[in-house]
Scaffold this active site. Structure first.
Site, PDB file in Angstrom:
ATOM      1  N   LYS A  70       0.859  -1.194   0.000  1.00 23.11           N
ATOM      2  CA  LYS A  70       0.000   0.000   0.000  1.00 23.11           C
ATOM      3  C   LYS A  70       0.883   1.227   0.000  1.00 23.11           C
ATOM      4  O   LYS A  70       2.023   1.171   0.475  1.00 23.11           O
ATOM      5  CB  LYS A  70      -0.885   0.026   1.264  1.00 23.11           C
ATOM      6  CG  LYS A  70      -2.109   0.912   1.126  1.00 23.11           C
ATOM      7  CD  LYS A  70      -3.240   0.195   0.411  1.00 23.11           C
ATOM      8  CE  LYS A  70      -4.385   1.092   0.097  1.00 23.11           C
ATOM      9  NZ  LYS A  70      -5.550   0.323  -0.395  1.00 23.11           N
TER      10      LYS A  70
ATOM     11  N   ASP B  91      -6.782   4.549  -4.666  1.00 23.80           N
ATOM     12  CA  ASP B  91      -7.491   4.437  -3.386  1.00 23.80           C
ATOM     13  C   ASP B  91      -8.082   5.832  -3.161  1.00 23.80           C
ATOM     14  O   ASP B  91      -8.256   6.587  -4.132  1.00 23.80           O
ATOM     15  CB  ASP B  91      -6.533   4.013  -2.264  1.00 23.80           C
ATOM     16  CG  ASP B  91      -7.268   3.539  -1.003  1.00 23.80           C
ATOM     17  OD1 ASP B  91      -7.700   2.382  -0.943  1.00 23.80           O
ATOM     18  OD2 ASP B  91      -7.438   4.352  -0.061  1.00 23.80           O
TER      19      ASP B  91
END
Ligand code: NDP
Ligand code: 2IT
Length: 455
Positions: free
Chosen positions: A135, A175
């Protein structure tokens, strides 16, 4: 060892790992929360299989393989130098290249990136596709920034990130705050630095240059497909149900669209300032225009729909009576009080479209009270699953139709549901999909880690 002493040993193992995580990662409550929920689910597995402790699996899982933090300097429209902080956590590569989104939001710091990267390992495992967990993000706030500023910032971000990623190493995607526009700028900058068109370095690309049809819709649609399975198990469906979907970004919009296609009555959605209630059913087209095209606030919606109401404050959305709630905005947006209100108002099912949108207390409350609960790792895995399908298409240099991708997505969501149910049954926690998803996601990674030795 007797059964009860094995259970006690497993409990102690989990607690000691959790204690280490807290002391080694101080002031990172979101990361602690994600680890706590996950470890708690594993006690029955560790009780039955001491091999995971013998191989130090948990010790290794909670420590990222690598994490970088970097400076992102850029010049704003007034000619002033701005400096943001960028991150990429490469958490676990056991099942494939690191895979996971990039978030641009002022709340981003190491603890947020770690919580998201940790959960991504098991979510990606659940998809059944060959992807590890990672991430990234930055504390850059895109709100109020011009197109040029977003481009300059995003290019600067990639100017550092490029050296850490690659089609077989680490493949980022979007995201919060990172959508098609930002992915496009990142792709262009990577291409310029590297001097070659490597389609597989990012997913969520535009379909004009290697993106997959269906990736934009995948997380929201996938979440609804997952909830559809939970409802079907209880002889129910979306048809005629009142649905609340928080947020009004990528995940929320497509969750609303699919729920409506299945006959649901979607009555409310939100942004970080407030929520709208539309008794005639939310017009997804208007939300798309306002939020995707014009980047405006959700409060503008009432100008187009006189019957709709806007309320300041986003948490009030959970006060509205509904049958199904899909939190699709951000972490910890639904707390115990909201959960109690939802249940009092008759909620039957929850599907977590966002990552960790329910607090631990809210999640435990729903599970204990027998509300069908689809946890994030399972319910929102459709986005990353279609990202993995995008990687496959890029490798083959061909593209599948929307219908082909959507059919694969439906099958993947069904499989994730079935495997979570089976894992819960097998380890004595039937009906608890939080535990089931954690266990099923864990087992594949842990067994593959054992096979790969102590690395
Ligand atoms: P977007 O940036 O497209 O939309 C985010 C939405 O959530 C916006 O409506 C935003 O409101 C709202 N929001 C953001 N932060 C807050 C906050 N602190 N409080 C209240 N509302 C907030 O992001 P996505 O739709 O992509 O992501 C939403 C969630 O889904 C995140 O948890 C993300 O991690 C998760 N997710 C995303 C996937 C994807 O493929 N994109 C895949 C799996 C999970 P505002 O406009 O006011 O900022
Ligand atoms: O949280 C998530 O799963 C995402 N933001 C999508 C990650 C991806 O690589 O598509």
């Amino acid at each position: 060892m007797s059964e009860s002493s094995a259970a006690l040993a497993a409990q102690n193992y989990v607690e000691s790992i959790y204690g280490q995580v807290v002391s080694r990662n101080p002031n990172e409550p979101e990361f602690h929360q994600a680890v706590q929920e996950f470890l708690h689910s594993l006690v029955p597995v560790l009780t039955e299989h001491p091999k995971y402790q013998e191989h130090g699996i948990l010790e290794r899982l909670v420590e990222p393989e690598r994490m970088v933090s970097f400076r992102v300097p850029w010049v704003d429209d007034r000619g002033q130098v701005q400096v943001n902080r960028g991150f990429r956590v490469q958490f676990n590569s056991t099942l494939g290249p690191y895979k996971g989104g990039i978030r641009f939001h002022p709340s981003v710091y190491g603890g947020i990136v770690k919580f998201l990267g940790f959960e991504q390992i098991f979510k990606n495992s659940l998809t059944g596709l060959p992807i590890g967990g990672g991430k990234g993000g930055s504390d850059f706030d895109p709100k109020g920034r011009s197109e040029q500023e977003v481009m300059r910032f995003t290019q600067s971000f990639m100017t550092e990130l490029y050296r850490h990623i690659g089609p077989d190493a680490d493949v980022p995607a979007g995201d919060i705050g990172v959508g098609a526009r930002e992915i496009g700028y990142m792709f262009g900058q990577y291409k310029r630095i590297r001097g070659g068109h490597e389609a597989g370095i990012l997913t969520g690309k535009g379909v004009l240059y290697g993106g997959s049809l269906g990736r934009t819709e995948a997380t929201g649609y996938g979440c609804v497909y997952f909830v559809q399975e939970m409802l079907a198990a209880k002889g129910s469906s979306f048809d005629g149900k009142r649905v609340i979907v928080s947020g009004s970004g990528n995940v929320s919009v497509y969750a609303m669209e699919k729920a409506q296609q299945l006959g649901a009555h979607v009555i409310a959605c939100s942004d970080s300032n407030g929520y709208i209630y539309d008794p005639d059913g939310i017009s997804v087209e208007i939300v798309k225009q306002l939020k995707e095209r014009d980047r405006l606030r959700i409060s503008e919606y009432v100008k187009f729909r006189p019957g709709a109401i806007y309320q300041e404050g986003c948490s009030g959305i959970w006060q509205l009576p509904c049958d199904i709630a899909l939190p699709c905005a951000t972490q910890n947006e639904l707390d115990l009080e909201a959960a109690q209100t939802l249940l009092r108002n008759g909620v039957q099912a929850i599907g977590e479209g966002a990552n960790m949108p329910c607090t631990l207390e809210a999640m435990e409350f729903f599970v204990e009270r027998g509300v069908s609960f689809g946890p994030a790792k399972a319910a929102n895995a459709g986005g990353v699953a279609v990202s993995a399908l995008e990687m496959s298409q890029n490798s083959m240099r061909l593209s599948w139709t929307f219908e082909e991708v959507d059919a694969k997505l439906q099958e993947i969501m069904k499989n994730i549901y079935t495997r979570s149910v089976q894992a819960a049954d097998e380890y004595g926690v039937s009906g608890n999909l939080v535990a089931g998803a954690n266990i099923a996601g864990f087992l594949k990674v842990a067994d593959a880690m054992i096979a790969q030795g102590i690395v």
